[in-house]
Design a protein around this motif. Structure first.
Motif, PDB file in Angstrom:
ATOM      1  N   SER A  56       0.825  -1.207   0.000  1.00  0.00           N
ATOM      2  CA  SER A  56       0.000   0.000   0.000  1.00  0.00           C
ATOM      3  C   SER A  56       0.858   1.257   0.000  1.00  0.00           C
ATOM      4  O   SER A  56       0.434   2.305  -0.489  1.00  0.00           O
ATOM      5  N   ALA A  57       2.067   1.156   0.557  1.00  0.00           N
ATOM      6  CA  ALA A  57       2.990   2.293   0.566  1.00  0.00           C
ATOM      7  C   ALA A  57       4.197   1.966  -0.299  1.00  0.00           C
ATOM      8  O   ALA A  57       5.340   2.072   0.134  1.00  0.00           O
ATOM      9  N   SER A  58       3.948   1.566  -1.523  1.00  0.00           N
ATOM     10  CA  SER A  58       5.024   1.193  -2.425  1.00  0.00           C
ATOM     11  C   SER A  58       5.899   2.394  -2.738  1.00  0.00           C
ATOM     12  O   SER A  58       5.390   3.480  -3.024  1.00  0.00           O
ATOM     13  N   PRO A  59       7.224   2.236  -2.696  1.00  0.00           N
ATOM     14  CA  PRO A  59       8.113   3.360  -3.005  1.00  0.00           C
ATOM     15  C   PRO A  59       7.952   3.878  -4.429  1.00  0.00           C
ATOM     16  O   PRO A  59       8.283   5.022  -4.711  1.00  0.00           O
ATOM     17  N   THR A  60       7.441   3.046  -5.332  1.00  0.00           N
ATOM     18  CA  THR A  60       7.309   3.468  -6.726  1.00  0.00           C
ATOM     19  C   THR A  60       6.012   4.234  -6.969  1.00  0.00           C
ATOM     20  O   THR A  60       5.821   4.792  -8.040  1.00  0.00           O
TER      21      THR A  60
END
Length: 224
Positions: A47-51
Motif C-alpha cells: 500500500s505504501a510502495s516506493p514506486t
C-alpha cells in the motif's frame, strides 16, 4: 420390513453426507499463522510502495510527526512501514515532542487484516454416539481463499498552528493465498506472496542448512 426401512434411511443419510456441499466465510483466523502474518505485512508494504507517485502538500525535507488511528492492533506495523516510506520520499519522521516538527500526519486506518472464505464438497468429519469410532473429513473438493487487505489515508496539519493542509487519496493494496484439496489427498496452492511457508511437505531442504562438521573444526596453526 422395519429393518429394511432403517437400512434405507441410513443409506439416504450416508449419500447426503457424501454429496454434501457447504460454503464457509470467516472474517479472520487467529492465532495468526505465518501465512496470515505475511498477508497483512505484505498488504501494508504494497500500500505504501516506493514506486507509487504520491504528492503530499509538504515541502521536501520537512520534519513530520506521524500518528495512526484505527480499529485494529496492527497500527504499529503500518506506522513503521510508513516511516520508511516517508523517509524514501524525502521527509524526516520525528518524535511527538520535537519542537522542530513542521507538520503532523494523521494516518486513518480503514482496514488492515485478512478475509477467509472457502468451499467444501464431500463428507465432513463425523463424531457420533451410534458408532464407536469417528470418521475424518473426506473432501472431493475443498478450497480456502485468504486475502490480506490494507486501506488508509492521511490527514496533514501544519505545526504549530494546527492548520489543515490537506488529505491524501486512499492507499489500497492486497495479497492472497489460496489452497485447494481435490480427491481427498491432492493438494496445491496459488499465491502472490514471496517465499510463503510450504505446507504439508515432509521432505524439503531447510532454508538455512546447518554448517557441515568440517566448518566447526579448526585447522592447526602452521609451525615453523
Amino acid at each position: 420390513m422395519i429393518n429394511i426401512f432403517r437400512i434405507l434411511i441410513v443409506g439416504a443419510v450416508s449419500i447426503a453426507l457424501l454429496t454434501g456441499c457447504s460454503t464457509t466465510h470467516k472474517a479472520t483466523q487467529s492465532a495468526r499463522t505465518p501465512i496470515e502474518q505475511l498477508l497483512i505485512s505484505e498488504a501494508a508494504i504494497r500500500s505504501a510502495s516506493p514506486t507509487a507517485e504520491r504528492s503530499l502538500p509538504i515541502p521536501k525535507g520537512a520534519n513530520v510527526i506521524l500518528t495512526t488511528s484505527g480499529l485494529n492492533t496492527d497500527q504499529v506495523l503500518l506506522q513503521q512501514v510508513l516511516t520508511g516510506w516517508l523517509g524514501q520520499q524525502g521527509y524526516l519522521v520525528v518524535q511527538k515532542d520535537d519542537k522542530n516538527a513542521t507538520h503532523r500526519i494523521d494516518v486513518i486506518v480503514g482496514s488492515l487484516g485478512t478475509e477467509l472464505s472457502g468451499t467444501f464438497i464431500g463428507m465432513p468429519p463425523i463424531q457420533s454416539t451410534l458408532i464407536p469410532f469417528s470418521l475424518p473429513e473426506l473432501a472431493f473438493y475443498k478450497s480456502q481463499y485468504q486475502t490480506g487487505y490494507a486501506k488508509f489515508y492521511m490527514n496533514i496539519f501544519e505545526l504549530p498552528s494546527g492548520k489543515f493542509a490537506g488529505s491524501t487519496s486512499p492507499f489500497l493494496a492486497d495479497a492472497y493465498y489460496n489452497d485447494y484439496t481435490v480427491l481427498f489427498i491432492l493438494s496445491f496452492n496459488s499465491t502472490d506472496l514471496t517465499s510463503p511457508p510450504e505446507l504439508g511437505s515432509l521432505y524439503r531442504k531447510p532454508l538455512n542448512p546447518p554448517p557441515s562438521q568440517s566448518e566447526y573444526e579448526t585447522k592447526p596453526a602452521n609451525v615453523k
